[in-house]
Design an enzyme around this catalytic site. Structure first.
Site, PDB file in Angstrom:
ATOM      1  N   HIS A   1      14.603 -76.213   4.300  1.00 11.89           N
ATOM      2  CA  HIS A   1      14.210 -75.055   3.494  1.00 11.89           C
ATOM      3  C   HIS A   1      12.689 -74.898   3.525  1.00 11.89           C
ATOM      4  O   HIS A   1      11.964 -75.861   3.254  1.00 11.89           O
ATOM      5  CB  HIS A   1      14.702 -75.228   2.052  1.00 11.89           C
ATOM      6  CG  HIS A   1      16.195 -75.166   1.943  1.00 11.89           C
ATOM      7  ND1 HIS A   1      16.938 -76.051   1.207  1.00 11.89           N
ATOM      8  CD2 HIS A   1      17.084 -74.301   2.517  1.00 11.89           C
ATOM      9  CE1 HIS A   1      18.230 -75.729   1.314  1.00 11.89           C
ATOM     10  NE2 HIS A   1      18.345 -74.675   2.104  1.00 11.89           N
TER      11      HIS A   1
ATOM     12  N   ARG B   1      10.151 -73.693   1.788  1.00 13.83           N
ATOM     13  CA  ARG B   1       9.207 -74.017   0.705  1.00 13.83           C
ATOM     14  C   ARG B   1       9.173 -75.486   0.302  1.00 13.83           C
ATOM     15  O   ARG B   1       8.302 -75.896  -0.463  1.00 13.83           O
ATOM     16  CB  ARG B   1       9.580 -73.188  -0.524  1.00 13.83           C
ATOM     17  CG  ARG B   1      10.975 -73.527  -1.072  1.00 13.83           C
ATOM     18  CD  ARG B   1      11.468 -72.459  -2.020  1.00 13.83           C
ATOM     19  NE  ARG B   1      12.836 -72.726  -2.448  1.00 13.83           N
ATOM     20  CZ  ARG B   1      13.580 -71.841  -3.114  1.00 13.83           C
ATOM     21  NH1 ARG B   1      13.096 -70.644  -3.404  1.00 13.83           N
ATOM     22  NH2 ARG B   1      14.806 -72.157  -3.468  1.00 13.83           N
ATOM     23  N   GLU B   2      10.090 -76.313   0.829  1.00 10.44           N
ATOM     24  CA  GLU B   2      10.196 -77.702   0.379  1.00 10.44           C
ATOM     25  C   GLU B   2       9.302 -78.607   1.240  1.00 10.44           C
ATOM     26  O   GLU B   2       9.766 -79.461   1.983  1.00 10.44           O
ATOM     27  CB  GLU B   2      11.665 -78.137   0.409  1.00 10.44           C
ATOM     28  CG  GLU B   2      12.522 -77.291  -0.524  1.00 10.44           C
ATOM     29  CD  GLU B   2      14.026 -77.503  -0.356  1.00 10.44           C
ATOM     30  OE1 GLU B   2      14.440 -78.480   0.296  1.00 10.44           O
ATOM     31  OE2 GLU B   2      14.795 -76.676  -0.881  1.00 10.44           O
TER      32      GLU B   2
ATOM     33  N   ARG C   1      12.831 -69.749   1.433  1.00  8.44           N
ATOM     34  CA  ARG C   1      13.777 -70.847   1.571  1.00  8.44           C
ATOM     35  C   ARG C   1      14.519 -70.828   2.919  1.00  8.44           C
ATOM     36  O   ARG C   1      14.718 -71.864   3.548  1.00  8.44           O
ATOM     37  CB  ARG C   1      14.793 -70.738   0.427  1.00  8.44           C
ATOM     38  CG  ARG C   1      16.019 -71.630   0.525  1.00  8.44           C
ATOM     39  CD  ARG C   1      16.901 -71.423  -0.699  1.00  8.44           C
ATOM     40  NE  ARG C   1      18.219 -72.009  -0.560  1.00  8.44           N
ATOM     41  CZ  ARG C   1      18.546 -73.230  -0.986  1.00  8.44           C
ATOM     42  NH1 ARG C   1      17.648 -74.004  -1.540  1.00  8.44           N
ATOM     43  NH2 ARG C   1      19.762 -73.691  -0.842  1.00  8.44           N
TER      44      ARG C   1
ATOM     45  N   ASN D   1      21.391 -74.747   4.804  1.00  7.71           N
ATOM     46  CA  ASN D   1      22.259 -75.720   4.128  1.00  7.71           C
ATOM     47  C   ASN D   1      23.547 -75.094   3.578  1.00  7.71           C
ATOM     48  O   ASN D   1      24.207 -75.660   2.723  1.00  7.71           O
ATOM     49  CB  ASN D   1      21.489 -76.424   3.005  1.00  7.71           C
ATOM     50  CG  ASN D   1      21.996 -77.836   2.765  1.00  7.71           C
ATOM     51  OD1 ASN D   1      22.563 -78.472   3.665  1.00  7.71           O
ATOM     52  ND2 ASN D   1      21.819 -78.338   1.546  1.00  7.71           N
TER      53      ASN D   1
ATOM     54  N   HIS E   1      15.370 -82.965   0.725  1.00  2.00           N
ATOM     55  CA  HIS E   1      15.101 -81.666   0.107  1.00  2.00           C
ATOM     56  C   HIS E   1      14.201 -81.900  -1.109  1.00  2.00           C
ATOM     57  O   HIS E   1      13.825 -83.028  -1.415  1.00  2.00           O
ATOM     58  CB  HIS E   1      16.411 -81.014  -0.334  1.00  2.00           C
ATOM     59  CG  HIS E   1      17.238 -80.479   0.795  1.00  2.00           C
ATOM     60  ND1 HIS E   1      17.356 -79.142   1.081  1.00  2.00           N
ATOM     61  CD2 HIS E   1      18.000 -81.105   1.727  1.00  2.00           C
ATOM     62  CE1 HIS E   1      18.137 -78.964   2.117  1.00  2.00           C
ATOM     63  NE2 HIS E   1      18.556 -80.142   2.539  1.00  2.00           N
ATOM     64  N   SER E   2      13.878 -80.827  -1.801  1.00  2.00           N
ATOM     65  CA  SER E   2      13.203 -80.955  -3.080  1.00  2.00           C
ATOM     66  C   SER E   2      13.564 -79.719  -3.898  1.00  2.00           C
ATOM     67  O   SER E   2      13.937 -78.690  -3.334  1.00  2.00           O
ATOM     68  CB  SER E   2      11.683 -81.053  -2.906  1.00  2.00           C
ATOM     69  OG  SER E   2      11.149 -79.850  -2.395  1.00  2.00           O
ATOM     70  N   TYR E   3      13.495 -79.761  -5.210  1.00  2.00           N
ATOM     71  CA  TYR E   3      13.056 -80.916  -5.974  1.00  2.00           C
ATOM     72  C   TYR E   3      14.153 -81.276  -6.976  1.00  2.00           C
ATOM     73  O   TYR E   3      15.132 -80.523  -7.101  1.00  2.00           O
ATOM     74  CB  TYR E   3      11.768 -80.556  -6.757  1.00  2.00           C
ATOM     75  CG  TYR E   3      11.920 -79.337  -7.627  1.00  2.00           C
ATOM     76  CD1 TYR E   3      12.319 -79.462  -8.974  1.00  2.00           C
ATOM     77  CD2 TYR E   3      11.713 -78.047  -7.119  1.00  2.00           C
ATOM     78  CE1 TYR E   3      12.483 -78.342  -9.774  1.00  2.00           C
ATOM     79  CE2 TYR E   3      11.890 -76.934  -7.921  1.00  2.00           C
ATOM     80  CZ  TYR E   3      12.268 -77.087  -9.226  1.00  2.00           C
ATOM     81  OH  TYR E   3      12.444 -75.967 -10.019  1.00  2.00           O
TER      82      TYR E   3
ATOM     83  N   GLU F   1      17.006 -85.320  -3.058  1.00  4.44           N
ATOM     84  CA  GLU F   1      16.108 -84.329  -3.667  1.00  4.44           C
ATOM     85  C   GLU F   1      14.885 -85.087  -4.161  1.00  4.44           C
ATOM     86  O   GLU F   1      14.966 -85.890  -5.091  1.00  4.44           O
ATOM     87  CB  GLU F   1      16.789 -83.640  -4.851  1.00  4.44           C
ATOM     88  CG  GLU F   1      18.027 -82.833  -4.480  1.00  4.44           C
ATOM     89  CD  GLU F   1      17.719 -81.413  -4.038  1.00  4.44           C
ATOM     90  OE1 GLU F   1      16.525 -81.055  -3.945  1.00  4.44           O
ATOM     91  OE2 GLU F   1      18.676 -80.668  -3.786  1.00  4.44           O
TER      92      GLU F   1
HETATM   93  N1  ING Z   1      19.035 -78.235  -2.968  1.00  2.25           N
HETATM   94  C1  ING Z   1      20.272 -78.322  -2.253  1.00  2.25           C
HETATM   95  C2  ING Z   1      20.715 -76.947  -1.801  1.00  2.25           C
HETATM   96  O1  ING Z   1      20.909 -76.772  -0.597  1.00  2.25           O
HETATM   97  C3  ING Z   1      22.398 -79.557  -2.264  1.00  2.25           C
HETATM   98  C4  ING Z   1      21.324 -78.965  -3.080  1.00  2.25           C
HETATM   99  C5  ING Z   1      22.534 -80.892  -2.161  1.00  2.25           C
HETATM  100  C6  ING Z   1      23.289 -78.784  -1.576  1.00  2.25           C
HETATM  101  C7  ING Z   1      23.552 -81.451  -1.418  1.00  2.25           C
HETATM  102  C8  ING Z   1      24.300 -79.337  -0.822  1.00  2.25           C
HETATM  103  C9  ING Z   1      24.422 -80.670  -0.744  1.00  2.25           C
HETATM  104  O2  ING Z   1      20.909 -76.066  -2.619  1.00  2.25           O
HETATM  105  C10 ING Z   1      17.903 -77.739  -2.485  1.00  2.25           C
HETATM  106  N2  ING Z   1      16.793 -77.945  -3.207  1.00  2.25           N
HETATM  107  O3  ING Z   1      17.847 -77.145  -1.464  1.00  2.25           O
HETATM  108 ZN    ZN Z   2      16.497 -77.637   0.072  1.00  3.21          ZN
END
Ligand code: ING
Ligand code: ZN
Length: 337
Positions: A73, A75-76, A128, A169, A225-227, A300
């Site tokens: 993503h 911004r992370e 993102r 994702n 990833h964050s946060y 995260e």
């Molecule tokens: N969080 C994830 C996202 O893609 C996540 C959260 C974790 C999704 C595990 C799927 C599996 O939304 C961020 N910050 O991107």
């Molecule tokens: Zn992310």
């Protein structure tokens, strides 16, 4: 600079700096680091993965590998800073980690989504998604006298909202496109647009192809990833637990305990369905469900919302140190046969 690259871990770096650092390492440590272009982004940037290996094991076989990706993503930023720090430790301090490198190979992909990463530096700090355009090819974007209204509506919306890009994702081919109660959208203008079809994005496709071609060697899949400071485990698309859930929890507990020992930072542990919400098409579910990698986690990173995506660069090194400690604590567990 005299050191041959500009990485500092005192500030966040542009994609060009990161690539130049990878190239520097490949040039300086050719016996340890192989730089592999696994594909190209929508805008044509190379997607570069660093493979760290000190060679075959004493039986002449390839060592078990640990995969770490970040920068899915835009911004992370902290994730990409952390994995380049890990690379610097593994490669530039290799004598410290010779035991670790005797037993494992590492595949490190610092920026899965270079277009989104760059866009978040140049145009929109909170971007993102990827930067592909699946909207222009849609029907209502072409004018015919009978669809004048749709046409105008389409372009008005296009102008005022951020309809480019796909959430990487949500784009992986495992339970792809299931909206359920969860956060995956079929609306291109949404932050979590899952794309027109699974692996519609060259970035996710390139990563998945490389992992599938090497899956028999990969023992752990980590995506940063964050946060919110969480160590998350599959499944993400369903509240059902995998049959080897207790193995996955036990390993993850060791990681979060090691993390806490460094600066006292607390990471929550659990499936994303318990800590947040169910999600379809995520990379960790795909890594476990399709590539068959037993230990698949999403981490995260810092913080828990004080700065969020705008985590100050002074926190890069502390975050990297604690995460590296967490990963080292479990690397041997997952790679011993
Ligand atoms: N969080 C994830 C996202 O893609 C996540 C959260 C974790 C999704 C595990 C799927 C599996 O939304 C961020 N910050 O991107
Ligand atoms: Zn992310």
């Amino acid at each position: 600079t005299t050191q041959g690259h500009s990485m500092t871990w005192k500030r966040y770096h542009r994609y060009g700096d990161i690539v130049r650092y990878l190239e520097y390492l490949a040039f300086r440590y050719p016996n340890m680091l192989e730089l592999i272009t696994i594909g190209h982004s929508y805008e044509g940037q190379p997607i570069k993965m660093a493979k760290v290996s000190t060679g075959l094991n004493k039986d002449g076989e390839r060592k078990p590998a640990i995969w770490i990706d970040a920068g899915m993503h835009g911004r992370e930023w902290i994730g990409s800073a952390v994995v380049t720090y890990i690379l610097s430790q593994l490669v530039e301090r290799n004598s410290t980690y010779s035991k670790l490198l005797d037993n494992s190979d590492w595949m490190i992909l610092p920026v899965v989504n270079p277009d989104g990463y760059e866009y978040s530096h140049i145009s929109d700090r909170f971007w993102r998604k990827t930067r592909s355009n699946h909207v222009e090819s849609q029907e209502d974007s072409r004018y015919t006298p009978s669809n004048l209204l749709q046409f105008v509506t389409h372009y008005t919306r296009w102008f005022w909202t951020k309809c480019e890009g796909v959430d990487p994702n949500r784009n992986f081919a495992y339970h792809w496109g299931e909206e359920k109660e969860g956060r995956a959208s079929s609306d291109p203008c949404h932050e979590t647009y899952s794309g027109p079809f699974a692996f519609s994005e060259p970035e996710t496709k390139a990563m998945a192809d490389y992992i599938l071609a090497n899956k028999q060697h990969i023992r752990m899949y980590l995506t940063l990833h964050s946060y919110s400071q969480m160590w998350l485990l599959p499944w993400s698309h369903t509240r059902t637990k995998p049959s080897d859930y207790s193995d996955m929890i036990n390993v993850a507990k060791k990681a979060i305990n090691a993390i806490a020992k460094v600066h006292g930072t607390h990471y929550q542990l659990g499936p994303v369905t318990d800590l947040m919400y169910p999600i379809s098409g995520s990379s960790d579910d795909w890594a476990k469900g399709v590539a068959g990698i037993k230990y698949a986690y999403t981490v995260e990173l810092r913080d828990r919302g004080t700065y969020g995506f705008l985590l100050p660069a002074t926190q890069i090194v502390p975050t990297a140190r604690e995460i590296w400690a967490g990963i080292r604590a479990i690397a041997r567990l997952v790679t011993c046969n």
